[in-house]
Write an enzyme that holds these catalytic residues in place. Structure first.
Site, PDB file in Angstrom:
ATOM      1  N   ASP A 367       0.822  -1.208   0.000  1.00 46.33           N
ATOM      2  CA  ASP A 367       0.000   0.000   0.000  1.00 46.33           C
ATOM      3  C   ASP A 367       0.849   1.247   0.000  1.00 46.33           C
ATOM      4  OD1 ASP A 367       0.886  -0.647   2.594  1.00 46.33           O
ATOM      5  OD2 ASP A 367      -0.679   0.583   3.491  1.00 46.33           O
ATOM      6  N   ARG A 371       5.105   3.692   5.789  1.00 42.77           N
ATOM      7  CA  ARG A 371       4.389   3.532   7.056  1.00 42.77           C
ATOM      8  C   ARG A 371       3.989   2.084   7.328  1.00 42.77           C
ATOM      9  NH1 ARG A 371      -0.638   6.600   6.400  1.00 42.77           N
ATOM     10  NH2 ARG A 371      -1.448   4.612   5.649  1.00 42.77           N
ATOM     11  N   GLU A 372       3.581   1.351   6.283  1.00 40.71           N
ATOM     12  CA  GLU A 372       3.024   0.006   6.483  1.00 40.71           C
ATOM     13  C   GLU A 372       3.744  -1.074   5.672  1.00 40.71           C
ATOM     14  OE1 GLU A 372      -1.229   0.428   5.757  1.00 40.71           O
ATOM     15  OE2 GLU A 372      -1.077   2.407   6.630  1.00 40.71           O
ATOM     16  N   GLU A 667      -2.150   9.329  -0.622  1.00 42.64           N
ATOM     17  CA  GLU A 667      -3.195   8.553   0.045  1.00 42.64           C
ATOM     18  C   GLU A 667      -4.455   9.401   0.247  1.00 42.64           C
ATOM     19  OE1 GLU A 667      -3.660   5.970   4.196  1.00 42.64           O
ATOM     20  OE2 GLU A 667      -2.114   7.512   4.028  1.00 42.64           O
ATOM     21  N   HIS A 683       0.709   6.261  -2.321  1.00 42.94           N
ATOM     22  CA  HIS A 683      -0.295   5.200  -2.451  1.00 42.94           C
ATOM     23  C   HIS A 683      -0.788   5.207  -3.898  1.00 42.94           C
ATOM     24  CE1 HIS A 683      -0.648   4.520   1.839  1.00 42.94           C
ATOM     25  NE2 HIS A 683      -1.743   3.790   1.703  1.00 42.94           N
TER      26      HIS A 683
END
Length: 790
Positions: A367, A371-372, A667, A683
């Site tokens: 994604d 961050r992820e 995002e 994103h």
């Protein structure tokens, strides 16, 4: 297939204590092999629980990064095979590795949990040598190998990497090296170690260093601090070749934006602990301590970062732009799509979307790269069709779908992220477990293989995807039939007949990130209008897939699709074509999924256009439907309205991102707004609009429901639309059969187009004046008069 002999053992590095996650060192491992005869061929086969780099006699083997890659390790572990004959010599030879936590044991995902697949890293390898007399020598990992904590003090994919070159023995991987401070390795036994059935060959192109970027600017916002702008948001790392005198410590902080004082800010990419309701550190911090040795270069291969800017604190005073390079790291996908137009903003939007795909294709479709870094199913479901217009994502996606299948829960639910550290069942973590089975996310089990079928036409791959797709639709249909939302039951105590196909219970993310709507992962919210639409869509596509596979279950899923459509219409659609829960997202989705009957589609499209008008000519879609919005208008003849929306500016809009300097897709629509930065700036999901550039501006369109023999661009429509002030546009897609190209221009009121399609492809060419022609392979040019709409 047996990848290792019985003599090869899993080995674990020596760890007296295991440091806190994110601060664990990479370990050095080495073993030796004696060769007394000439070598004609030699390979090393290897894999790891963790991320490894392989060395033979001090030379790094291959150009792959982050091996063995990321898969559902409990069921599928990729094995690499390397040709190393040229690196061997008579006498003692050393096979060595650097091993770090990687995805196996490192911190992972939004909440940064560690030890997802195990608490110990491990490595297994085998050298197989063929001699000129036909004999063979085999040397494998085992108890004779040795371990050392080495010079990499910490290595984590999320947090970053720290290196102390004062601790590096330059000969550690060469014969004669590795003498002091080395420990016997441990032998891994039981559990996953005994499961050789997990071993698989590499299924997709590997991760590699793909490109290097030089700094575009270098500033010094305060003494001892250097901030470097590489001009492009990327996934990768920084290579630093000027380290300073012995003992100089340089800290590198990576981010997407600068704060008010000109320093790097990472506030926008901080993760969040949902249970504690507190933010988490952003990570992405590397550090290097110099040994003062000529030739030492810092290049942290056991982590990657999402960044445009890097801040160096403590760097040598004489640091220059030539001392740094940003290294772009991602899966080595083949570029297939190009787009150009007369509007540089559209070209910039296309470029930003392409970069977001590159940055988020790091062995799995992620994604975001900071961050992820997780394989969110919803993201790839939304974007895979667009991705296939930009790059060849066939093997990349099929590898990921195999992980999805083995991580699917027994009841058919699909985890929100794949691979899932929890495997095919609950993790015990609130958000992970609650979100498994969310509509629009779990539907990746059906929509991704369907879009791969359309783009690549591989019927065998479609058949392989069927079991997971069937189980998902069975789960969704069962969930719809099994419960009613409490609010609906309170208003209508006796259920209506259609409610057995109305999916209005369970957790769903819903549209997610609509402008002005705060994200709220709440299982009590009724998202039936979204979930039931996806039940209809996936059941429809599954029926098509089963018919292509000559599977007699197709009619059953067609009936499920029909019942879901009936339920959606009964609950949400008025006789005049309006929708009960009005939003641009719900209209776009309903039109895209065929939920609006033919006689009401014009009215529904008009209402969608009116909602756009009420929002000042701007969109209000969120995560799931943004890519559907423009085609929903254009398919109903509202092409001018679609063009106006595409070219709108201000928040929210695609081109506002471009106007505000985006080099990747944000995002949030207001990712950068008057100095405030919100969420990830990398994103790809909103970049699904790029399909409109290929399909409506350049006009290259696949059939919506291709039969066997029509997929993979064997049948294609070339039907450009003129609008938005464009005077020329062109696109090329390198399909499995060859390039499909469309290039048009306006000259003195005449539309001229050059079309190329592969031999064996049938193209219907439709000009703006309605003229149609058929081109069966080859190239042709066409022209017609146009009005002054452009």
């Amino acid at each position: 297939m047996a990848y290792f002999s019985d003599g090869a053992r899993w080995i674990e590095p020596h760890e007296e204590t295991v440091p806190e996650a994110g601060s664990r060192p990479a370990h050095l491992l080495r073993g030796t092999a004696e060769l007394d005869r000439p070598v004609t061929a030699a390979v090393v086969t290897a894999t790891a629980h963790g991320v490894y780099e392989l060395f033979v006699n001090g030379e790094r083997v291959g150009d792959q990064e982050l091996t063995p890659g990321f898969t559902a390790y409990r069921s599928r572990l990729q094995v690499q095979t390397w040709d190393v004959a040229a690196l061997l010599r008579p006498g003692e030879n050393v096979v060595a590795a650097i091993l770090s936590d990687g995805w196996f044991r490192g911190r992972h995902g939004f909440e940064r949990h560690a030890d997802g697949f195990g608490t110990r890293t491990a490595f297994i390898a085998e050298l197989t040598v063929t001699h000129d007399d036909g004999s063979a020598t085999t040397a494998s990992t085992g108890s004779a190998w040795r371990s050392h904590p080495g010079h990499i003090l910490r290595a984590d994919l999320m947090d970053g990497q720290g290196v102390d070159f004062r601790l590096l023995d330059p000969d550690w991987a060469r014969p004669g090296g590795g003498e002091d401070g080395w420990w016997p390795v441990g032998i891994g036994e039981g559990g996953l170690y005994d499961d050789a059935a997990r071993f698989i060959a590499e299924e997709s192109a590997p991760v590699r260093r793909m490109e290097e970027l030089a700094p575009v600017s270098l500033s010094r916002p305060k003494p001892g601090t250097v901030v470097v702008d590489f001009g492009q948001n990327i996934n990768g790392w920084v290579r630093l070749s000027r380290l300073g005198a012995a003992g100089v410590r340089t800290v590198l902080t990576h981010g997407e934006v600068l704060g008010a004082g000109g320093e790097v800010s990472t506030e926008n990419i901080r993760a969040f602990d949902f249970a504690a309701r507190t933010p988490l550190p952003a990570g992405q911090v590397d550090e290097v301590i110099s040994a003062g040795r000529d030739g030492d270069v810092f290049e942290p291969r056991h982590t990657t970062h999402g960044f445009r800017y890097v801040q160096l604190d403590g760097a040598p005073d004489d640091l220059e732009p030539a001392d740094l390079r940003a290294v772009v790291v991602h899966t080595d996908l083949t570029r297939v799509g190009t787009f150009r137009s007369s509007d540089p903003r559209l070209d910039a939007l296309h470029e930003a979307t392409m970069w977001s795909l590159r940055d988020n294709a790091c062995d799995i479709p992620t994604d975001c790269p900071q961050r992820e870094r997780s394989g969110f199913t919803g993201d790839w479901q939304i974007f895979v069709a667009t991705a296939a217009q930009l790059y060849d994502v066939r093997a990349f996606s099929e590898k990921w779908l195999r992980d999805l299948a083995v991580d699917q829960w027994d009841d058919g639910r699909v985890p929100t992220i794949v691979p899932s550290p929890a495997g095919n069942g609950p993790s015990g973590r609130w958000l992970d477990d609650m979100s498994a089975g969310s509509a629009g996310w779990g539907d990746a089990a059906v929509i991704v293989p369907w879009e791969l079928w359309r783009a690549y036409g591989d019927l065998d791959a479609l058949r392989r995807a069927l079991p997971a797709a069937v189980r998902w639709v069975d789960f969704a249909a069962g969930a719809a039939a099994g419960a009613r939302h409490p609010d609906r039951a309170a208003v209508r105590p006796v259920p209506a007949e259609h409610e057995d196909s109305l999916w209005d219970t369970g957790f769903h993310f819903g549209e997610w990130l609509e402008p002005g709507v705060a994200p709220n992962p709440d299982p009590s919210v009724d998202h039936g209008i979204v979930a039931t639409a996806f039940l209809h869509r996936s059941a429809t596509l599954l029926a098509r897939m089963l018919r292509l596979a000559a599977d007699d279950r197709a009619d059953r899923y067609a009936r499920i699709a029909d019942r879901a459509a009936h339920a959606w219409r009964a609950e949400y659609l008025a006789p005049d074509g309006t929708i009960a829960e009005e939003s641009q997202a719900n209209y776009a989705r309903a039109l895209a999924f065929g939920l609006i009957p033919a006689d009401l589609r014009p009215a529904a499209a008009d209402r969608l256009a009116a909602l756009v008008g009420q929002n000042g000519g701007r969109l209000t879609t969120g995560f799931l439907s943004t890519g559907q919005l423009l085609p929903a208008l254009a398919e109903e003849g509202l092409v001018d309205e679609a063009f106006a929306l595409l070219f709108s500016t201000g928040i929210p809009s695609w081109l506002e991102m471009v106007d505000r300097g985006a080099t990747t897709v944000w995002e949030w629509w207001d990712g950068v707004d008057e100095g405030d930065v919100r969420g990830s700036l990398n994103h790809y999901s909103k970049g699904a609009v790029v399909s409109f550039l290929y399909e409506w501006i350049a006009g290259i369109r696949l059939p919506a429901d291709p039969a066997d023999g029509e997929a993979a661009y064997r049948r294609v429509t070339i039907a450009p639309h003129v609008g938005g002030g464009l005077t020329h546009a062109s696109a090329t897609i390198d399909t499995p059969s060859g390039p499909v190209a469309s290039a048009w221009r306006l000259e003195d009121g005449v539309f001229r187009i050059d079309v190329t399609v592969p031999d064996g492809t049938v193209a219907q060419v439709r000009l703006p004046d309605g003229t149609t022609s058929v081109l069966c392979g080859g190239s042709a040019s066409y022209a017609c008069s146009v009005d002054d709409r452009a």
